[in-house]
Write an enzyme that holds these catalytic residues in place. Structure first.
Site, mmCIF file in Angstrom:
data_model
loop_
_atom_site.group_PDB
_atom_site.id
_atom_site.type_symbol
_atom_site.label_atom_id
_atom_site.label_comp_id
_atom_site.label_asym_id
_atom_site.label_seq_id
_atom_site.Cartn_x
_atom_site.Cartn_y
_atom_site.Cartn_z
ATOM 1 N N ASP A 1 -29.733 19.152 -35.286
ATOM 2 C CA ASP A 1 -28.332 18.723 -35.335
ATOM 3 C C ASP A 1 -28.275 17.425 -36.129
ATOM 4 O O ASP A 1 -29.197 16.615 -36.082
ATOM 5 C CB ASP A 1 -27.737 18.522 -33.940
ATOM 6 C CG ASP A 1 -26.217 18.616 -33.956
ATOM 7 O OD1 ASP A 1 -25.677 19.658 -33.533
ATOM 8 O OD2 ASP A 1 -25.558 17.656 -34.426
ATOM 9 N N PRO B 1 -24.252 19.889 -28.147
ATOM 10 C CA PRO B 1 -25.024 19.211 -27.101
ATOM 11 C C PRO B 1 -26.047 20.083 -26.364
ATOM 12 O O PRO B 1 -26.659 19.598 -25.393
ATOM 13 C CB PRO B 1 -23.944 18.713 -26.142
ATOM 14 C CG PRO B 1 -22.847 19.695 -26.282
ATOM 15 C CD PRO B 1 -22.870 20.160 -27.716
ATOM 16 N N GLY B 2 -26.254 21.300 -26.759
ATOM 17 C CA GLY B 2 -27.452 21.981 -26.283
ATOM 18 C C GLY B 2 -27.289 23.054 -25.228
ATOM 19 O O GLY B 2 -28.286 23.562 -24.699
ATOM 20 N N LYS C 1 -26.360 26.143 -25.552
ATOM 21 C CA LYS C 1 -26.927 27.430 -25.995
ATOM 22 C C LYS C 1 -28.434 27.304 -26.208
ATOM 23 O O LYS C 1 -29.167 28.265 -26.017
ATOM 24 C CB LYS C 1 -26.213 27.923 -27.263
ATOM 25 C CG LYS C 1 -24.727 28.173 -27.002
ATOM 26 C CD LYS C 1 -23.987 28.614 -28.234
ATOM 27 C CE LYS C 1 -22.482 28.621 -27.993
ATOM 28 N NZ LYS C 1 -21.862 27.278 -27.971
ATOM 29 N N CYS D 1 -27.463 24.336 -35.193
ATOM 30 C CA CYS D 1 -26.447 23.308 -34.928
ATOM 31 C C CYS D 1 -26.396 23.181 -33.411
ATOM 32 O O CYS D 1 -25.498 23.702 -32.764
ATOM 33 C CB CYS D 1 -25.108 23.743 -35.493
ATOM 34 S SG CYS D 1 -25.150 24.061 -37.269
ATOM 35 N N ALA D 2 -27.361 22.516 -32.842
ATOM 36 C CA ALA D 2 -27.706 22.727 -31.440
ATOM 37 C C ALA D 2 -26.948 21.867 -30.435
ATOM 38 O O ALA D 2 -26.746 22.279 -29.295
ATOM 39 C CB ALA D 2 -29.210 22.497 -31.260
ATOM 40 N N ASP E 1 -24.477 28.271 -34.442
ATOM 41 C CA ASP E 1 -23.191 27.984 -33.804
ATOM 42 C C ASP E 1 -22.597 26.764 -34.520
ATOM 43 O O ASP E 1 -22.447 25.696 -33.929
ATOM 44 C CB ASP E 1 -23.459 27.694 -32.311
ATOM 45 C CG ASP E 1 -22.197 27.522 -31.496
ATOM 46 O OD1 ASP E 1 -21.235 28.278 -31.709
ATOM 47 O OD2 ASP E 1 -22.170 26.610 -30.636
ATOM 48 N N ARG F 1 -24.842 13.193 -30.315
ATOM 49 C CA ARG F 1 -24.813 14.504 -29.643
ATOM 50 C C ARG F 1 -26.232 14.998 -29.375
ATOM 51 O O ARG F 1 -26.501 15.672 -28.381
ATOM 52 C CB ARG F 1 -24.040 15.514 -30.499
ATOM 53 C CG ARG F 1 -22.533 15.238 -30.486
ATOM 54 C CD ARG F 1 -21.815 16.021 -31.567
ATOM 55 N NE ARG F 1 -21.789 17.455 -31.351
ATOM 56 C CZ ARG F 1 -20.811 18.122 -30.738
ATOM 57 N NH1 ARG F 1 -19.783 17.455 -30.251
ATOM 58 N NH2 ARG F 1 -20.857 19.420 -30.611
ATOM 59 N N CYS G 1 -16.111 28.984 -32.002
ATOM 60 C CA CYS G 1 -15.047 28.964 -30.990
ATOM 61 C C CYS G 1 -13.714 28.889 -31.727
ATOM 62 O O CYS G 1 -12.844 28.097 -31.380
ATOM 63 C CB CYS G 1 -15.236 27.835 -29.994
ATOM 64 S SG CYS G 1 -15.534 26.236 -30.735
HETATM 65 C C1 LIG Z 1 -20.066 23.872 -32.317
HETATM 66 S S1 LIG Z 1 -21.099 22.523 -32.209
HETATM 67 C C2 LIG Z 1 -22.581 23.184 -31.510
HETATM 68 C C3 LIG Z 1 -22.514 23.410 -30.011
HETATM 69 C C4 LIG Z 1 -23.846 23.800 -29.445
HETATM 70 N N1 LIG Z 1 -24.357 24.994 -30.104
HETATM 71 C C5 LIG Z 1 -23.797 24.050 -27.959
HETATM 72 O O1 LIG Z 1 -23.618 25.198 -27.544
HETATM 73 O O2 LIG Z 1 -23.939 23.117 -27.178
HETATM 74 C C6 LIG Z 1 -21.552 22.277 -33.868
HETATM 75 C C7 LIG Z 1 -22.630 21.243 -34.091
HETATM 76 O O3 LIG Z 1 -23.061 21.362 -35.446
HETATM 77 C C8 LIG Z 1 -23.519 20.091 -35.842
HETATM 78 N N2 LIG Z 1 -23.655 20.133 -37.322
HETATM 79 C C9 LIG Z 1 -22.686 20.045 -38.253
HETATM 80 N N3 LIG Z 1 -23.219 20.178 -39.477
HETATM 81 C C10 LIG Z 1 -24.551 20.365 -39.321
HETATM 82 C C11 LIG Z 1 -25.644 20.569 -40.215
HETATM 83 N N4 LIG Z 1 -25.466 20.609 -41.538
HETATM 84 N N5 LIG Z 1 -26.872 20.725 -39.700
HETATM 85 C C12 LIG Z 1 -27.072 20.682 -38.360
HETATM 86 N N6 LIG Z 1 -26.073 20.485 -37.470
HETATM 87 C C13 LIG Z 1 -24.833 20.330 -37.941
HETATM 88 C C14 LIG Z 1 -22.480 19.152 -35.278
HETATM 89 O O4 LIG Z 1 -23.002 17.846 -35.184
HETATM 90 C C15 LIG Z 1 -22.219 19.797 -33.918
HETATM 91 O O5 LIG Z 1 -23.014 19.194 -32.930
#
Ligand SMILES: C[S@@+](CC[C@H](N)C(=O)[O-])C[C@H]1O[C@@H](n2cnc3c(N)ncnc32)[C@H](O)[C@@H]1O
Length: 434
Positions: A144, A123-124, A126, A120-121, A191, A149, A252
């Protein structure tokens, strides 16, 4: 971003909001692709900052900063320090990222030259941190569901000079773990969307983590339960990648339901992975998990919590490690056969074949569906159902019995594969190779 003339994502935040984003320390993560920690320290000293050794000496008016005591590539500045116009930030040599959000990449510890995935990368932040620790060598598969995003991820990781990220805008739950393309993936950073209840820094709320847009909300009714099921399905799915040996899971959120209880439920639902020991999970960090939600005190000591009183957002990180090594070569041979549609090549040796059969047997068990029937390990899209053999899961009895399925988003903001909604097509939005 280009249309607005903004240099960075922080520039998109109204000035009034930036002023409120000062509750916690400002953390600077050094982008090891571009420079070194020592070189960055030298630049700040040349700019008039004084390097100190005690957090009590950090004072915004005195222009002071220090090395972080837990994370080797992080520097700490006093709350309120304005850094988003600093040349090191503008040119991508450093990333402004909350300390807690820098923990997962250090827990997963991807090695240079290896392959990793970020489920779930966007905006990237991590993702680019993993690439920094990998010295821009190897491959990171970033997934993602949210295309907007994901576009931000491409911009931020390009600015950070990452060259080994392959992005796919799709649900991670639809990724086939047995696709030969992922046969070498050893590290997984997870994440997933969460309630965002730990976020105190408005800037981080806007540029870093949580869900897919919107503001963190106080969870209502079953929202937490839905998020927990989704989070668990993401972890269980990552565990199906045959070569994955190390996983970090983070949120978070400050809620036990999304943190300790999810970890306990995952431990109860399978036996391929155990918790990474405390000495591998930011060992110098004092605040550990709570012995609630089904975790024993010993298990709780293996996971990490952060709180605003630690000078960070509220955050949670756990590490999982594979207990027994997978026979990756046997799995690869088998996959080759499946995908080429021809008879199995003679395995190198009898023991390898046996090992291979055992591996598949394990997978069949792992993939058992809720009614106990084998889902079949080689299905194109294996259903990420949780093996319910161990029904004493602490997530809660009801949820453990019903088994987690990934067929629909559990709640607004969390993302499974949407039923009734048009799925985003599996597509590579950018593929950057070395
Ligand atoms: C907490 S954020 C991730 C933040 C990111 N890891 C960072 O550090 O920049 C969660 C992300 O999960 C994505 N998401 C939600 N469900 C998902 C899925 N089934 N598969 C992939 N990504 C998903 C959302 O679009 C969102 O961008």
């Amino acid at each position: 971003m280009v249309e607005t003339g903004a240099q960075s994502i922080e520039d998109l935040i109204p000035l009034a909001l930036r002023d409120t984003a000062t509750a916690t320390f400002r953390y600077v993560r050094v982008n090891l692709i571009a420079t070194t920690v020592d070189a960055v320290i030298e630049v700040f000293i040349r700019d008039g900052f004084k390097l100190v050794e005690d957090v009590k000496m950090l004072n915004v008016n005195a222009h002071r900063f220090m090395r972080d005591g837990d994370l080797s590539d992080v520097l700490v500045f006093p709350p309120g320090t304005v850094l988003h116009l600093h040349p090191l930030y503008v040119d991508g040599s450093v990333v402004l990222q909350d300390k807690a959000s820098c923990m997962p990449a250090h827990v997963v510890q991807p090695q240079p030259g290896s392959e990793a995935l970020d489920a779930c990368a966007a905006p990237g932040n991590k993702t680019s941190h993993m690439v920094s620790l990998m010295a821009n060598k190897g491959r990171v598969h970033a997934f993602d569901m949210d295309s907007r995003r994901m576009q931000t991820l491409v911009e931020l990781t390009t600015k950070a000079r990452c060259r080994i990220i392959e992005t796919q805008c799709m649900s991670f739950l639809d990724v086939d773990p047995l696709d030969p393309k992922y046969a070498q993936v050893e590290y997984a950073l997870l994440d997933p969307s969460c309630s965002g209840s730990g976020i105190v820094n408005r800037m981080d709320a806007l540029v870093d983590s949580y869900a897919s847009g919107g503001r963190p909300q106080e969870p209502q009714g079953g929202r937490l339960a839905g998020l927990a099921e989704f989070q668990m399905s993401i972890i269980m799915h990552a565990m199906r990648f045959p070569a994955v040996k190390r996983i970090s899971y983070s949120t978070c959120s400050v809620h036990v339901e999304e943190n300790e209880a999810v970890v306990a439920a995952v431990l109860a639902a399978q036996d391929e992975f155990g918790l990474a020991p405390a000495e591998q999970v930011i060992p110098t960090w004092k605040r550990r998990g709570v012995a609630e939600g089904g975790l024993t005190p010993e298990q709780a000591a293996c996971v990490v919590r952060t709180l605003p009183e630690d000078g960070t957002n509220g955050f949670f990180v756990a590490g999982f490690v594979r207990q027994k090594p997978t026979d990756v070569e046997a799995t690869r041979l088998h996959l080759q056969t499946i995908w080429a549609g021809r008879p199995a090549p003679q395995a190198a040796s009898e023991p390898a074949q046996n090992q291979h059969q055992q591996t598949n047997q394990k997978k069949r068990e792992f993939n058992k569906s809720a009614d106990g029937k084998p889902a079949g390990p080689m299905k194109k899209k294996p259903k990420p159902t949780v093996d319910t053999r161990k029904q004493n899961s602490s997530l809660n009895g009801q949820r453990a019995r019903s088994a987690v399925t990934a067929s629909g988003p559990p709640a607004a903001g969390a993302g499974g594969t949407s039923k009734g909604k048009k799925r985003p097509k599996r597509r590579v939005t950018s593929a950057v190779t070395q």
